[in-house]
Scaffold this motif. Sequence first.
Motif, short mmCIF file in Angstrom:
data_model
loop_
_atom_site.label_atom_id
_atom_site.label_comp_id
_atom_site.label_asym_id
_atom_site.label_seq_id
_atom_site.Cartn_x
_atom_site.Cartn_y
_atom_site.Cartn_z
N UNK A 227 -18.49 30.92 -30.70
CA UNK A 227 -17.23 31.67 -30.71
C UNK A 227 -16.80 31.93 -32.16
N UNK A 228 -15.87 32.89 -32.31
CA UNK A 228 -15.40 33.26 -33.64
C UNK A 228 -13.94 33.69 -33.55
N UNK A 229 -13.12 33.22 -34.48
CA UNK A 229 -11.67 33.49 -34.38
C UNK A 229 -11.34 34.97 -34.54
N UNK A 230 -12.04 35.66 -35.44
CA UNK A 230 -11.71 37.07 -35.68
C UNK A 230 -12.36 38.00 -34.66
N UNK A 231 -13.66 37.80 -34.39
CA UNK A 231 -14.42 38.74 -33.56
C UNK A 231 -14.69 38.21 -32.14
N UNK A 232 -14.03 37.14 -31.75
CA UNK A 232 -14.20 36.45 -30.44
C UNK A 232 -15.52 35.68 -30.37
N UNK A 233 -16.64 36.35 -30.69
CA UNK A 233 -17.93 35.65 -30.72
C UNK A 233 -18.68 36.01 -31.99
N UNK A 234 -19.59 35.15 -32.39
CA UNK A 234 -20.51 35.51 -33.46
C UNK A 234 -21.93 35.36 -32.91
N UNK B 278 -19.00 35.30 -19.30
CA UNK B 278 -17.98 35.99 -18.51
C UNK B 278 -16.92 36.66 -19.39
N UNK B 279 -17.38 37.23 -20.48
CA UNK B 279 -16.50 37.98 -21.38
C UNK B 279 -16.95 39.44 -21.35
N UNK B 280 -16.03 40.36 -21.14
CA UNK B 280 -16.37 41.77 -21.13
C UNK B 280 -16.94 42.15 -22.52
N UNK B 281 -18.21 42.58 -22.59
CA UNK B 281 -18.83 42.86 -23.89
C UNK B 281 -18.05 43.85 -24.74
N UNK B 282 -17.33 44.74 -24.07
CA UNK B 282 -16.55 45.77 -24.77
C UNK B 282 -15.41 45.15 -25.58
N UNK B 283 -15.01 43.93 -25.24
CA UNK B 283 -13.91 43.28 -25.96
C UNK B 283 -14.34 42.73 -27.31
N UNK B 284 -15.63 42.75 -27.56
CA UNK B 284 -16.13 42.27 -28.85
C UNK B 284 -16.33 43.49 -29.76
N UNK B 285 -15.57 43.58 -30.85
CA UNK B 285 -15.60 44.80 -31.66
C UNK B 285 -17.00 45.19 -32.17
N UNK C 295 -16.65 28.78 -20.04
CA UNK C 295 -16.88 28.80 -21.50
C UNK C 295 -15.56 29.17 -22.20
N UNK C 296 -15.18 28.35 -23.17
CA UNK C 296 -13.88 28.59 -23.82
C UNK C 296 -14.03 29.58 -24.97
N UNK C 297 -13.48 30.78 -24.74
CA UNK C 297 -13.53 31.87 -25.72
C UNK C 297 -12.24 32.66 -25.57
N UNK C 298 -11.83 33.34 -26.61
CA UNK C 298 -10.59 34.13 -26.53
C UNK C 298 -10.82 35.33 -25.60
N UNK C 299 -10.17 35.31 -24.43
CA UNK C 299 -10.35 36.39 -23.45
C UNK C 299 -9.13 37.31 -23.37
N UNK C 300 -8.14 37.05 -24.24
CA UNK C 300 -6.93 37.89 -24.13
C UNK C 300 -7.23 39.31 -24.56
#
Length: 384
Positions: A154-161, A247-254, A299-304
């Motif tokens: 996970x990554x604070x700015x981009x949700x995932x790295x 389970x994170x929408x790929x589009x939410x990752x810039x 999986x704990x990731x920023x999903x907002x």
Amino acid sequence: MEDQKRSRVVLAPCPDYEEEKVYRALREGLGLLGGIGAFAGPGERVLIKPNLVRRADVSRAVTTHPAVLAAVARLLREAGVTDVAAGDSCGIGTAADAAAGAGIQKALKPYGVPVIEFTGAGKIPFDGVQAGSFYLSREVLEADALINVCKMKTHALERVTGAVKNLYGCVHGLHKAKGHTQYPSADSFARMLVDLNRLVKPRLHIMDGIVAMEGNGPTSGDPVSMGVLLISEDPVALDSVFCRLIHLDPRMVPTNYHGEKMGLGFWQEENICLLTPGQDGPEELSMDEAVRRYGREAFRVDRRKARTGLWVRLARVFNLFQKRPYVDKNLCVKCGICVESCPVEGKALHFADGRKEPPVYDYKKCIRCFCCQEMCPHKAIKVK
Ligand code: SF4
Ligand code: SF4
């Protein structure tokens, strides 16, 4: 990419880091793409780019695992490639120190692969969508073939790295910190990363997702078993499969969204051909089946959902509704690494009273790059 329409991503299951198991999983997985020899050959200079963000014990899942790097090195050797090195421009400290902390040098030694320090090659002009130039590392420019071996985190700015973000270590030394002030938003930073990928053009991307990092990543999160290696020539497709597995929408990752728009690769499912080694040869997996077999909904990731348009402009002006770092006083040892790593002129966090108390933030100055959170070695900086 396979063709104009579909990118191949290989999902190679691997339950743990037992060296022989990792080697076999990677060899079988790469076999579905033609073997490692399809990406590098004898006489070529090959640079392996792991994630060596900073020194941390291997059990913390901060860096690419040594067993994965050893498997890459062994396969290259078996393909007759002799000029191989591994290197990174770390966020803090040296590549040698970060690699030693995780046991990487020891794992690479039998294959004659050194861990090297990157040196600056000056300003390289690039006619990018976001970036006009990069301060690249010389070793990246001099390599014939770059193999990106990233970590699932996970990554604070981009949700995932993942694959796209890992290439930021090709930018030399302190220029990485400056990049955060030049590209302060998640979108501008992602577009810059996509430009960087288009400039350095790795031939192959491998993601170590055997044990991933969830929660407060990319260095202070918690290890979680995912049991997969992902392999692709398309870093956007690879990162998108990672997103689907958590389970994170790929589009939410810039980096996915901009990566597809800027022609680096595909995030949309219909453009991804997901393969896995089967008992009778390659098996094509539907994304739903992959998620069912290997996914982790918890999986704990920023999903907002990110706010857009007027919301963003208002939030920036009034400094509202934005993620912000804060120090957990119970964990802080007042080492000052966070202050050193802040790229903002005049610093956006400082010790108010010598070092008697933990550092305090000036949120008016803070650009939310989260370098402080990434570099804190004591998991003392969180994001709220
Ligand atoms: S880097 Fe972490 S432990 Fe060190 S001063 Fe900053 S918050 Fe405290
Ligand atoms: S305080 Fe932390 S998040 Fe804010 S600008 Fe400095 S390093 Fe970035």
